[in-house]
Design an enzyme around this catalytic site. Structure first.
Site, mmCIF file in Angstrom:
data_model
loop_
_atom_site.group_PDB
_atom_site.id
_atom_site.type_symbol
_atom_site.label_atom_id
_atom_site.label_comp_id
_atom_site.label_asym_id
_atom_site.label_seq_id
_atom_site.Cartn_x
_atom_site.Cartn_y
_atom_site.Cartn_z
ATOM 1 N N LYS A 193 0.894 -1.332 0.204
ATOM 2 C CA LYS A 193 0.326 -0.698 -0.293
ATOM 3 C C LYS A 193 0.899 1.702 0.043
ATOM 4 O O LYS A 193 1.704 1.720 0.415
ATOM 5 C CB LYS A 193 -1.086 0.029 1.228
ATOM 6 C CG LYS A 193 -1.821 1.455 1.071
ATOM 7 C CD LYS A 193 -2.394 1.408 2.308
ATOM 8 C CE LYS A 193 -2.262 1.870 3.097
ATOM 9 N NZ LYS A 193 -1.787 3.531 2.539
ATOM 10 N N GLY A 203 7.457 5.266 7.579
ATOM 11 C CA GLY A 203 6.420 6.488 8.135
ATOM 12 C C GLY A 203 6.479 7.037 9.428
ATOM 13 O O GLY A 203 7.550 7.146 10.002
ATOM 14 N N GLU A 234 11.074 2.023 10.023
ATOM 15 C CA GLU A 234 11.628 3.229 9.289
ATOM 16 C C GLU A 234 10.751 3.856 9.858
ATOM 17 O O GLU A 234 10.113 4.509 9.185
ATOM 18 C CB GLU A 234 12.142 2.849 8.240
ATOM 19 C CG GLU A 234 13.507 1.500 6.938
ATOM 20 C CD GLU A 234 14.265 1.574 7.563
ATOM 21 O OE1 GLU A 234 14.775 2.305 8.305
ATOM 22 O OE2 GLU A 234 14.709 0.387 8.338
ATOM 23 N N CYS A 239 13.126 11.682 5.757
ATOM 24 C CA CYS A 239 13.370 11.510 7.146
ATOM 25 C C CYS A 239 15.369 11.437 7.176
ATOM 26 O O CYS A 239 15.463 11.399 8.391
ATOM 27 C CB CYS A 239 13.063 10.254 7.396
ATOM 28 S SG CYS A 239 14.063 8.846 6.042
ATOM 29 N N GLU A 278 10.047 15.765 15.363
ATOM 30 C CA GLU A 278 10.094 15.890 13.432
ATOM 31 C C GLU A 278 9.201 17.116 13.110
ATOM 32 O O GLU A 278 7.951 17.174 13.491
ATOM 33 C CB GLU A 278 10.526 14.892 13.540
ATOM 34 C CG GLU A 278 10.645 14.394 11.827
ATOM 35 C CD GLU A 278 10.265 13.029 11.136
ATOM 36 O OE1 GLU A 278 10.833 12.541 10.466
ATOM 37 O OE2 GLU A 278 9.498 12.202 11.493
HETATM 38 O O1 TXE Z 1 2.444 9.594 7.890
HETATM 39 P P1 TXE Z 1 1.986 7.893 8.112
HETATM 40 P P2 TXE Z 1 1.932 10.641 8.118
HETATM 41 C C1 TXE Z 1 6.324 11.517 9.162
HETATM 42 C C2 TXE Z 1 6.592 13.399 9.109
HETATM 43 C C3 TXE Z 1 5.449 12.861 9.118
HETATM 44 C C4 TXE Z 1 4.386 12.649 9.914
HETATM 45 C C5 TXE Z 1 3.224 11.694 10.133
HETATM 46 O O2 TXE Z 1 7.488 14.050 10.472
HETATM 47 O O3 TXE Z 1 4.840 14.553 9.771
HETATM 48 O O4 TXE Z 1 5.805 11.261 10.002
HETATM 49 O O5 TXE Z 1 2.937 11.446 8.210
HETATM 50 C C6 TXE Z 1 -0.276 4.314 6.627
HETATM 51 N N1 TXE Z 1 -1.552 0.633 9.942
HETATM 52 N N2 TXE Z 1 7.083 10.911 8.349
HETATM 53 O O6 TXE Z 1 0.678 10.786 9.119
HETATM 54 O O7 TXE Z 1 0.966 8.233 8.840
HETATM 55 C C7 TXE Z 1 -0.540 5.329 5.091
HETATM 56 O O8 TXE Z 1 -1.549 5.589 5.026
HETATM 57 C C8 TXE Z 1 -0.696 0.914 8.890
HETATM 58 C C9 TXE Z 1 8.660 10.618 8.197
HETATM 59 O O9 TXE Z 1 1.481 10.702 6.266
HETATM 60 O O10 TXE Z 1 2.348 7.171 9.250
HETATM 61 C C10 TXE Z 1 0.907 5.396 4.632
HETATM 62 O O11 TXE Z 1 0.306 4.986 3.537
HETATM 63 N N3 TXE Z 1 -0.033 1.880 8.095
HETATM 64 C C11 TXE Z 1 7.819 9.205 7.102
HETATM 65 C C12 TXE Z 1 2.110 4.800 5.720
HETATM 66 O O12 TXE Z 1 1.781 4.370 6.594
HETATM 67 C C13 TXE Z 1 -1.292 3.364 8.201
HETATM 68 C C14 TXE Z 1 7.875 9.694 5.857
HETATM 69 C C15 TXE Z 1 3.230 6.634 6.507
HETATM 70 O O13 TXE Z 1 2.246 7.227 6.836
HETATM 71 C C16 TXE Z 1 -1.530 3.271 9.377
HETATM 72 C C17 TXE Z 1 6.009 10.370 5.765
HETATM 73 C C18 TXE Z 1 -2.180 2.085 10.106
HETATM 74 N N4 TXE Z 1 -3.062 2.101 11.197
HETATM 75 C C19 TXE Z 1 6.283 10.775 7.471
HETATM 76 N N5 TXE Z 1 -1.906 4.384 9.578
HETATM 77 C C20 TXE Z 1 9.744 8.505 7.160
HETATM 78 N N6 TXE Z 1 10.462 7.967 7.831
HETATM 79 O O14 TXE Z 1 10.562 9.128 6.034
HETATM 80 C C21 TXE Z 1 -0.963 5.619 8.900
HETATM 81 N N7 TXE Z 1 -0.602 3.817 7.706
#
Ligand code: TXE
Length: 481
Positions: free
Chosen positions: A174, A227, A249, A283, A384
């Site tokens: 996904k 994420g 990660e 990140c 962050e």
């Molecule tokens: O990320 P999410 P978000 C950080 C950055 C950002 C914050 C939130 O600080 O402001 O995270 O970003 C999926 N079960 N990073 O809310 O929600 C979601 O659909 C399974 C750092 O956009 O973590 C997407 O595909 N999956 C990061 C993915 O997780 C779930 C890069 C990431 O989204 C889920 C991005 C659940 N319960 C944001 N909830 C990096 N490390 O590079 C969400 N998702």
């Protein structure tokens, strides 16, 4: 309006719910396509296709798998322009960046793991005297889940899928619902490359719905996730009772340590990149800049001067350095940290304001922002932000800067600028980070382990680490007389 469909069993299909999410073009702030709102029924359908495809795919020869991955890599390259355009439109990043970084790297991910799997060897241990011979085989896990974020959409999506497939697993993946377009386009490329039906299944939709269904599925035995840290925590809690393998990660708040003995000009130009590349939405960006006191004033002046020259603008214009942030909520989050910085006594040295671009008045543009802080423990320097915002402050000596650098809950990467070899060794060893760059930044050899410590996650990706993650080791012990 264009529909972003699921890709299941080699075919594009609509979600069971019949519901669609809006997909925004961040450079205009307008809805430009509709995303399948998938639920557990779609994930079940994807799982079932992946399960059926597993016996044949896991028993295919390494050469067969490698050849298909190479074809996918070549097709990504052949479609570089259209994929880069799709990425820039969907994410808001400069087209030039998508053309030189995101899409070439997506292709390299497939090419790299197509090669790596041919070199992935198992160990053998002979217990001399006990007359036993052990050999370890590494078998694919089965159906695995890959969940990726919005900042480097196709780059990170393929970084997970390529090793999973190379190792012989079948996948339910996904992409982020914020940037699903290039993952959608990948389905077609996989079909053209001859990837058998059901080997890769791409389900679109939100985290709490489709993402959660993948993580909670009892027969999807491993999850590779990139994420936010909070989401990672949630995933870990869901997966732990089922003893799933997890590679997480997560976020970062990476320090950039600048010593007076560094190559100043090189440091200055790379620091502009490590601060603001991809609108600071990587990140690995060095969002906390610590500068040795003796060069602090000079650095402050030179850095701010360079940052002011960065052009914020439409991602499709070649002179644009900083495109749009990925979404309205993210823009608001980043802006709220700029407000917080002011409340905390931070001084905005440049930037800090939303930018209105003519013809794209509703786009999510923000000036690159440099904040001078007084206390390394302030929230702006601890949490962050993930946008075009960096903090800076001076330090006296190694001991002090290490304390400041290691004070955050994250531990993903760090950058160190010095020409002193002894210091390089001392400081690198003491930095709490999974990756340390010395006199460079974002220099990636795909064979190297990639990942963080502390709240930046668990597990390592890259090279054989990824192939180890996507396989189970089984030791076979033979006694001989
Ligand atoms: O990320 P999410 P978000 C950080 C950055 C950002 C914050 C939130 O600080 O402001 O995270 O970003 C999926 N079960 N990073 O809310 O929600 C979601 O659909 C399974 C750092 O956009 O973590 C997407 O595909 N999956 C990061 C993915 O997780 C779930 C890069 C990431 O989204 C889920 C991005 C659940 N319960 C944001 N909830 C990096 N490390 O590079 C969400 N998702």
């Amino acid at each position: 309006m264009k529909k972003i469909l699921n890709y299941i069993n080699g075919e594009y299909c609509e979600p069971f719910s019949g519901d669609w999410l809006d997909n925004y073009n961040p450079s205009k702030g307008e809805v430009y396509s509709k995303i399948a709102y998938s639920s557990s029924e779609d994930v079940e359908r994807a799982y079932s296709a992946a399960k059926d495809a597993f016996p044949s795919w896991s028993n295919s020869t390494i050469e067969e798998r490698s050849n298909i991955l190479m074809k996918i890599a070549s097709l990504i390259e052949e479609n570089l322009d259209s994929l880069a355009e799709a990425e820039a439109l969907d994410n808001g990043k400069p087209l030039t960046l998508a053309k030189v970084v995101d899409i070439p790297r997506a292709s390299s991910n497939f090419r790299f793991f197509a090669h790596a799997i041919t070199q992935f060897a198992s160990e053998a241990h002979e217990s001399v005297g006990l007359n036993t011979m052990n050999f370890t085989i590494r078998q694919p896990i089965g159906v695995v889940g890959c969940i990726s974020p919005w900042n480097l959409p196709l780059y990170l999506f393929t970084w997970k899928i390529a090793p999973a497939l190379a190792a012989g697993n079948t996948v339910v993946a996904k992409p982020s619902e914020v940037t699903p377009m290039t993952a959608y386009l990948l389905g077609d490329i996989c079909t053209k490359a001859g990837l058998p039906k059901g080997v890769l299944n791409i389900v679109h939709g939100t985290g709490p719905s489709a993402g959660q269904a993948i993580v909670a599925h009892p027969d999807i035995k491993a999850i590779s996730f990139t994420g936010g840290t909070q989401t990672g925590e949630h995933i870990a809690r869901t997966a732990a009772p089922m003893f799933k393998k997890l590679s997480l990660e997560l976020g970062g708040k990476n320090p950039n340590l600048i010593f007076a003995d560094c190559n100043y000009e090189k440091m200055l130009s790379v620091t502009v990149k490590s601060s603001f590349a991809n609108q600071g939405q990587i990140c690995l960006c060095g969002s906390r800049i610590f500068v040795e006191k003796s060069i602090y004033s000079k650095f402050k002046k030179d850095f701010v001067e360079k940052v002011k020259k960065l052009k914020v603008g439409n991602p499709f214009e070649t002179e644009t350095n900083i495109g749009a942030l990925v979404s309205r909520p993210h823009l608001e989050k980043v802006k709220s940290y700029i407000d917080l910085a002011k409340e905390e006594g931070g001084k905005i040295l440049c930037g800090g304001n939303q930018v209105i671009i003519e013809g794209s008045e509703n786009g999510y543009y923000l000036e690159p922002t440099v904040i001078e802080i007084l206390d390394y423990q302030c929230r702006v320097n601890q949490e962050e932000i993930f946008g075009p915002v960096v903090t800076m402050m001076p330090f006296e000596n190694e001991e002090e800067v290490l304390k400041m650098a290691n004070s955050v809950k994250y531990g993903l990467s760090a950058t160190l600028w010095t020409s002193n070899l002894d210091r390089t060794m001392r400081v690198s060893k003491q930095l709490e980070a999974g990756i340390v760059w010395v006199n460079t930044w974002l220099n990636r050899d795909l064979r190297t382990p990639f990942g963080g410590i502390k709240s930046s996650g668990v597990g390592r990706e890259g090279g054989f680490e990824a192939l180890k993650f996507f396989t189970e080791a089984k030791n076979v012990c033979i006694k001989y007389d």
